[in-house]
Design a protein around this motif. Sequence first.
Motif, mmCIF file in Angstrom:
data_model
loop_
_atom_site.group_PDB
_atom_site.id
_atom_site.type_symbol
_atom_site.label_atom_id
_atom_site.label_comp_id
_atom_site.label_asym_id
_atom_site.label_seq_id
_atom_site.Cartn_x
_atom_site.Cartn_y
_atom_site.Cartn_z
ATOM 1 N N ALA A 159 0.854 -1.026 -0.247
ATOM 2 C CA ALA A 159 -0.034 -0.188 -0.107
ATOM 3 C C ALA A 159 0.861 1.307 -0.174
ATOM 4 O O ALA A 159 1.829 1.223 0.554
ATOM 5 N N GLU A 160 0.312 2.378 -0.705
ATOM 6 C CA GLU A 160 1.027 3.607 -0.840
ATOM 7 C C GLU A 160 2.545 3.354 -1.641
ATOM 8 O O GLU A 160 3.266 4.412 -1.669
ATOM 9 N N SER A 161 2.603 2.358 -2.395
ATOM 10 C CA SER A 161 3.912 2.381 -2.981
ATOM 11 C C SER A 161 3.990 3.237 -4.211
ATOM 12 O O SER A 161 4.741 3.762 -4.618
ATOM 13 N N GLY A 162 2.704 3.496 -4.875
ATOM 14 C CA GLY A 162 2.717 4.474 -5.972
ATOM 15 C C GLY A 162 1.878 3.698 -7.128
ATOM 16 O O GLY A 162 2.082 4.174 -8.269
ATOM 17 N N LYS A 163 1.396 2.648 -7.007
ATOM 18 C CA LYS A 163 0.844 1.703 -8.243
ATOM 19 C C LYS A 163 -0.239 2.541 -8.879
ATOM 20 O O LYS A 163 -0.189 2.709 -10.144
ATOM 21 N N SER A 164 -1.463 3.157 -8.147
ATOM 22 C CA SER A 164 -2.286 3.798 -8.722
ATOM 23 C C SER A 164 -1.667 5.135 -9.495
ATOM 24 O O SER A 164 -2.184 5.512 -10.617
ATOM 25 N N THR A 165 -0.620 5.631 -8.793
ATOM 26 C CA THR A 165 -0.139 6.958 -9.153
ATOM 27 C C THR A 165 0.550 6.506 -10.764
ATOM 28 O O THR A 165 0.470 7.376 -11.643
ATOM 29 N N LEU A 166 1.140 5.539 -10.929
ATOM 30 C CA LEU A 166 1.795 4.744 -11.971
ATOM 31 C C LEU A 166 0.602 4.615 -13.161
ATOM 32 O O LEU A 166 0.856 4.941 -14.235
ATOM 33 N N SER B 299 10.020 8.221 -9.669
ATOM 34 C CA SER B 299 9.669 9.240 -8.755
ATOM 35 C C SER B 299 8.183 9.424 -9.860
ATOM 36 O O SER B 299 8.065 10.126 -10.479
ATOM 37 N N VAL B 300 7.296 8.578 -9.440
ATOM 38 C CA VAL B 300 6.271 8.322 -10.504
ATOM 39 C C VAL B 300 5.154 9.730 -10.357
ATOM 40 O O VAL B 300 4.203 9.643 -11.351
ATOM 41 N N VAL B 301 5.509 10.570 -9.609
ATOM 42 C CA VAL B 301 4.557 11.762 -9.713
ATOM 43 C C VAL B 301 5.451 12.783 -10.690
ATOM 44 O O VAL B 301 4.707 13.682 -10.997
ATOM 45 N N GLY C 252 -5.072 -3.389 -4.802
ATOM 46 C CA GLY C 252 -5.064 -2.692 -3.687
ATOM 47 C C GLY C 252 -3.924 -3.502 -2.848
ATOM 48 O O GLY C 252 -3.387 -4.647 -2.780
ATOM 49 N N GLY C 253 -2.886 -2.802 -2.439
ATOM 50 C CA GLY C 253 -1.588 -3.301 -1.646
ATOM 51 C C GLY C 253 -1.606 -3.565 -0.251
ATOM 52 O O GLY C 253 -0.690 -4.201 0.163
ATOM 53 N N ALA C 254 -2.612 -3.019 0.368
ATOM 54 C CA ALA C 254 -2.611 -3.379 1.745
ATOM 55 C C ALA C 254 -2.739 -5.149 2.113
ATOM 56 O O ALA C 254 -3.127 -5.766 1.205
ATOM 57 N N LEU D 109 11.858 1.206 -8.082
ATOM 58 C CA LEU D 109 12.597 1.616 -6.838
ATOM 59 C C LEU D 109 11.781 3.063 -6.740
ATOM 60 O O LEU D 109 12.554 4.068 -7.272
ATOM 61 N N ASN D 110 10.813 3.323 -6.065
ATOM 62 C CA ASN D 110 9.869 4.435 -6.345
ATOM 63 C C ASN D 110 10.079 5.257 -5.126
ATOM 64 O O ASN D 110 10.686 5.163 -4.130
ATOM 65 N N LYS D 111 9.756 6.727 -5.260
ATOM 66 C CA LYS D 111 9.622 7.678 -4.424
ATOM 67 C C LYS D 111 11.062 8.199 -3.863
ATOM 68 O O LYS D 111 11.620 8.386 -2.913
ATOM 69 N N THR D 112 11.926 8.119 -4.979
ATOM 70 C CA THR D 112 13.421 8.518 -4.889
ATOM 71 C C THR D 112 13.457 9.978 -4.440
ATOM 72 O O THR D 112 14.503 10.547 -3.996
ATOM 73 N N ASP D 113 12.474 10.794 -5.202
ATOM 74 C CA ASP D 113 12.181 12.439 -4.587
ATOM 75 C C ASP D 113 12.281 12.552 -3.131
ATOM 76 O O ASP D 113 12.753 13.145 -2.502
ATOM 77 N N LEU D 114 11.349 11.592 -2.547
ATOM 78 C CA LEU D 114 11.092 11.616 -0.982
ATOM 79 C C LEU D 114 12.252 11.102 -0.424
ATOM 80 O O LEU D 114 12.690 11.504 0.740
ATOM 81 N N ILE E 66 -3.848 15.733 -9.214
ATOM 82 C CA ILE E 66 -4.482 14.214 -9.471
ATOM 83 C C ILE E 66 -3.469 13.144 -9.030
ATOM 84 O O ILE E 66 -3.759 12.234 -8.353
ATOM 85 N N LEU E 67 -2.265 13.826 -9.613
ATOM 86 C CA LEU E 67 -1.128 12.431 -9.308
ATOM 87 C C LEU E 67 -0.583 12.257 -7.683
ATOM 88 O O LEU E 67 -0.283 11.585 -7.364
ATOM 89 N N HIS E 68 -0.861 13.495 -7.101
ATOM 90 C CA HIS E 68 -0.596 13.584 -5.713
ATOM 91 C C HIS E 68 -1.767 13.042 -4.760
ATOM 92 O O HIS E 68 -1.600 12.873 -3.703
ATOM 93 N N ALA E 69 -2.798 13.094 -5.313
ATOM 94 C CA ALA E 69 -4.026 12.648 -4.660
ATOM 95 C C ALA E 69 -3.975 11.546 -3.972
ATOM 96 O O ALA E 69 -3.663 10.587 -4.801
ATOM 97 N N ARG E 70 -4.522 11.142 -2.843
ATOM 98 C CA ARG E 70 -4.434 9.785 -2.304
ATOM 99 C C ARG E 70 -5.784 9.196 -1.894
ATOM 100 O O ARG E 70 -6.307 9.640 -1.242
ATOM 101 N N ILE E 71 -5.923 7.849 -2.533
ATOM 102 C CA ILE E 71 -7.117 6.893 -2.043
ATOM 103 C C ILE E 71 -6.709 5.836 -2.208
ATOM 104 O O ILE E 71 -5.912 5.372 -3.308
ATOM 105 N N GLN E 72 -7.325 4.829 -1.379
ATOM 106 C CA GLN E 72 -6.498 3.469 -1.462
ATOM 107 C C GLN E 72 -7.473 2.626 -2.298
ATOM 108 O O GLN E 72 -8.681 2.641 -2.359
ATOM 109 N N THR E 73 -6.627 1.704 -3.065
ATOM 110 C CA THR E 73 -7.395 0.931 -4.157
ATOM 111 C C THR E 73 -8.018 -0.395 -3.142
ATOM 112 O O THR E 73 -7.313 -1.052 -2.594
ATOM 113 N N MET E 74 -9.249 -0.659 -3.946
ATOM 114 C CA MET E 74 -9.845 -1.916 -3.215
ATOM 115 C C MET E 74 -10.027 -2.949 -4.130
ATOM 116 O O MET E 74 -10.439 -2.615 -5.114
#
Length: 523
Positions: free
Chosen positions: A71-78, A494-496, A367-369, A433-438, A335-343
């Motif tokens: 979860a939160e890894s960036g799949k939906s953003t990708l 950094s998929v954003v 959904g990654g949870a 290997l994502n979120k390299t910016d963060l 939209i790329l930064h908005a967060r909503i969990q995939t079910m």
Amino acid sequence: MRTPSIYSQDDPISAALQPASDETETERKARLEQEAEAKRISEEIDEELRLERERIKRSKGDVKLLLLGQAESGKSTLQKQFQLMYKPHTLEQERASWRTVVYFNVVHSIKHILNVLEAWDDGLEDEIADMDDSASIAPFTSRHIITMSEQPSPSTSLTSSPHTATNGLPSSPPRSEAIEEAARVQNGAVPIAPIRRRLTSLVAADKQLADRLSGGITVSGSGKGGVFVRSGWQARAIENALGRVKRNKRTSTDADTKPSRESISTSENADDALVQEVGRLLESSKEDIQILWSHPTVKALMTKRKLKLDEWSEFFLSHITRVAAPDYIPTTDDILHARIQTMGVAEHVFDVNIHGKSVAWHLYDVGGARGQRHTWVPYFDDANAIIFVAPVSAFDQYLEEDPRTNRIDDSLQLFTQICSNALLKNVHLVLFLNKTDLLKNKIDAGVRVRKYITSFGERSNDYETVIQYFRAHFLQVHRRNNENRRVLYTHFTSVVDTKTTQRIIGNVRDSIFRGYLQSAALV
Ligand SMILES: Nc1nc2c(ncn2[C@@H]2O[C@H](COP(=O)(O)OP(=O)(O)OP(=O)(O)O)[C@@H](O)[C@H]2O)c(=O)[nH]1
Ligand SMILES: [Mg+2]
């Protein structure tokens, strides 16, 4: 004479089901109607089965790509980046529905900040007092007001009982207090209690926005109070809002509940009384939100990691003036930064053109949870490729579902399961290997990897060393679970970031196509 029916004389079961010989005319009519209805349903099912068989036959040559990761890894953003690249008009159509998500992200973040401040006020004073620079933490409740030059007026409209707006939310507070305090914030000594009071109405919208997005579904394990949504929520949001707008038009004489313009586009219709009211509340609260966000106490708690905000919270709070504007429409970056969990699993189909060939790509965003991972397995059977997304910035974070598990550790465990899964042994494997910016931001801010990952040891705490260290661990997992000697394609992402991500998607597309064409024996 009886009208011919579906019952056959030869079949013993049919014989048993034959109508009684003393059937009345009314009973006969009812029976025939039932039979006709049963026949219609049966034909409908046959037709659905035929279409499904055709779809499966047609989709034989399609590419099936799974986006996997915690979860939160960036799949939906990708997935949004794929959409932007291959079906930009669909993102345009859903643009307005993302407003609800952005509002929810903002309101939820404010609620979280206020809750942490309250908890601190209730019991953490001693702990904070021990902080080396606690002197820089400004007072924030009525009990702590000491350094401000002037006490806030106790008789604001919100200290008296708030009146209620059309949708059940308390109405917005007056703005004079907020403006007055904006001037005082320079001293770093603005009390937070009145801000909290004025934000009560806005914070109260959290649950309603969550219900609106999830359709009232609560999923256990959404610890931070996030919202899980099923595939197609954007279309449902538009339908829902259209229904509401129509109903409001028919039943209400209150000007506030009507759309503000006569001719509004479909996307603008994806706005209803609740969203409009939250928009109004945000607009009238934006100075308060700014004061809260830049408040020395909040900043100090963040520095000391007593207050942990998600990346999307920081993003939207930093852009609050724009987000709280009355005519706010989310930008693509929003939209790329908005967060909503995939079910469950959401399927997206794109036509991908390469070397003059158009092939349908089915992208499965899961959904990654932990509680969602069992839904992935049915998609393993005929998958051609996987992009495994691992957020490397998460080395200092723990799972929402299991606060004892470090997020990098969970990603490595999950990657081990994917690499060693027999159903996936021939699948083309890509690692982001994502979120390299963060990760860069954290390292620059002085967060030490060794503190969270002891095996990092005495290595230099610089970005290059850290990212190579994590990469080596993922490569090792792959090497140890690679009977088929397949290649692992690795990318730092950094998929954003649209420009670099779309270039990487291009590379991934080419490499998947090469494998796809080989396996389809088309080359
Ligand atoms: N700064 C930054 N934020 C990112 C990056 N990738 C994803 N995010 C943000 O992280 C949050 C979570 O991303 P999602 O794409 O929703 O995560 P997910 O993997 O789909 O999560 P689940 O649906 O719960 O499995 C979103 O707010 C994204 O904008 C990145 O590379 N950099
Ligand atoms: Mg998702």
